[in-house]
Scaffold this motif. Structure first.
Motif, mmCIF file in Angstrom:
data_model
loop_
_atom_site.group_PDB
_atom_site.id
_atom_site.type_symbol
_atom_site.label_atom_id
_atom_site.label_comp_id
_atom_site.label_asym_id
_atom_site.label_seq_id
_atom_site.Cartn_x
_atom_site.Cartn_y
_atom_site.Cartn_z
ATOM 1 N N PRO A 21 81.499 4.637 -55.081
ATOM 2 C CA PRO A 21 81.592 5.451 -53.868
ATOM 3 C C PRO A 21 80.473 5.115 -52.874
ATOM 4 O O PRO A 21 79.476 4.499 -53.223
ATOM 5 N N SER A 22 80.640 5.559 -51.664
ATOM 6 C CA SER A 22 79.663 5.281 -50.615
ATOM 7 C C SER A 22 78.410 6.147 -50.793
ATOM 8 O O SER A 22 78.358 7.035 -51.634
ATOM 9 N N VAL A 25 79.019 9.977 -50.353
ATOM 10 C CA VAL A 25 79.682 10.606 -51.497
ATOM 11 C C VAL A 25 78.707 10.738 -52.659
ATOM 12 O O VAL A 25 78.659 11.779 -53.336
ATOM 13 N N ILE A 28 76.333 13.644 -51.851
ATOM 14 C CA ILE A 28 76.963 14.968 -52.003
ATOM 15 C C ILE A 28 77.131 15.310 -53.487
ATOM 16 O O ILE A 28 76.820 16.426 -53.911
ATOM 17 N N LEU A 29 77.588 14.350 -54.283
ATOM 18 C CA LEU A 29 77.758 14.605 -55.716
ATOM 19 C C LEU A 29 76.412 14.875 -56.393
ATOM 20 O O LEU A 29 76.304 15.778 -57.241
ATOM 21 N N THR A 72 69.791 9.721 -55.070
ATOM 22 C CA THR A 72 70.921 9.016 -54.455
ATOM 23 C C THR A 72 70.545 7.564 -54.182
ATOM 24 O O THR A 72 71.339 6.649 -54.447
#
Length: 173
Positions: A21-22, A25, A28-29, A72
């Motif tokens: 995922p980018s 994403v 956010i996760l 992240t």
């Protein structure tokens, strides 16, 4: 150095994975996982919707955006490292595959002898086909001769039988 078979198997496994995922994403996760108490306080809180939201946001001591951002970035860097190593592995396999080059050179010579063998077999098969056609014509001619002889003998036999019948009629009368 890594064995080429091992490198190829690792590379094929890596390439068969779904794309990652980018950054947004992942962020956010990571934020949702890091702040999982936000949802548990929202569900456990008493009162209306606004009261639940207020209680769940108040449960966060610090929003810790920087920690979530660093996690992240760490996940994204890990993903980029895997992509880089798979790219370098593919490049290494394409550039330094001496076995493949040697196999192609051997294949050229094997291919030339294969063509010569195929041509020799084709010529032999053509000769056998011509011989077979000649034998077929000869057998067909012999069969036609035998049929002609059989028909002429049958015709002579019929004439002889007719003559015998005529003679038998004459002698009876």
């Amino acid at each position: 150095m890594i064995n080429k078979k091992t490198l190829k198997s690792i590379l094929s496994f890596t390439e068969q994975q779904n794309p990652a995922p980018s950054f947004i994403v992942i962020y956010i996760l990571t934020w949702v996982v890091w702040h999982n108490q936000l949802f548990s306080y929202f569900i456990d809180a008493q009162g209306g919707f606004l009261m639940k939201v207020t209680t769940s946001v108040a449960s966060l001591e610090k929003n810790q955006y920087f920690v979530v951002f660093l996690l992240t970035c760490l996940i994204l860097v890990g993903r980029l490292i895997v992509d880089y190593f798979s790219f370098k592995s593919r490049e290494l396999l394409n550039l330094a595959d001496d076995d493949f080059v040697n196999a192609r050179d051997d294949q050229k010579f094997a291919q030339n002898t294969d063509i010569a063998n195929v041509m020799a077999t084709l010529t032999k098969t053509q000769q056998q086909l011509a011989d077979s056609k000649a034998r077929e014509k000869k057998v067909s001619a012999e069969k036609n001769e035998a049929i002609k002889k059989l028909l002429s003998l049958q015709h002579e036999l019929d004439e002889a039988k007719a003559d015998i019948d005529i003679l038998n009629k004459i002698t009876i009368n």
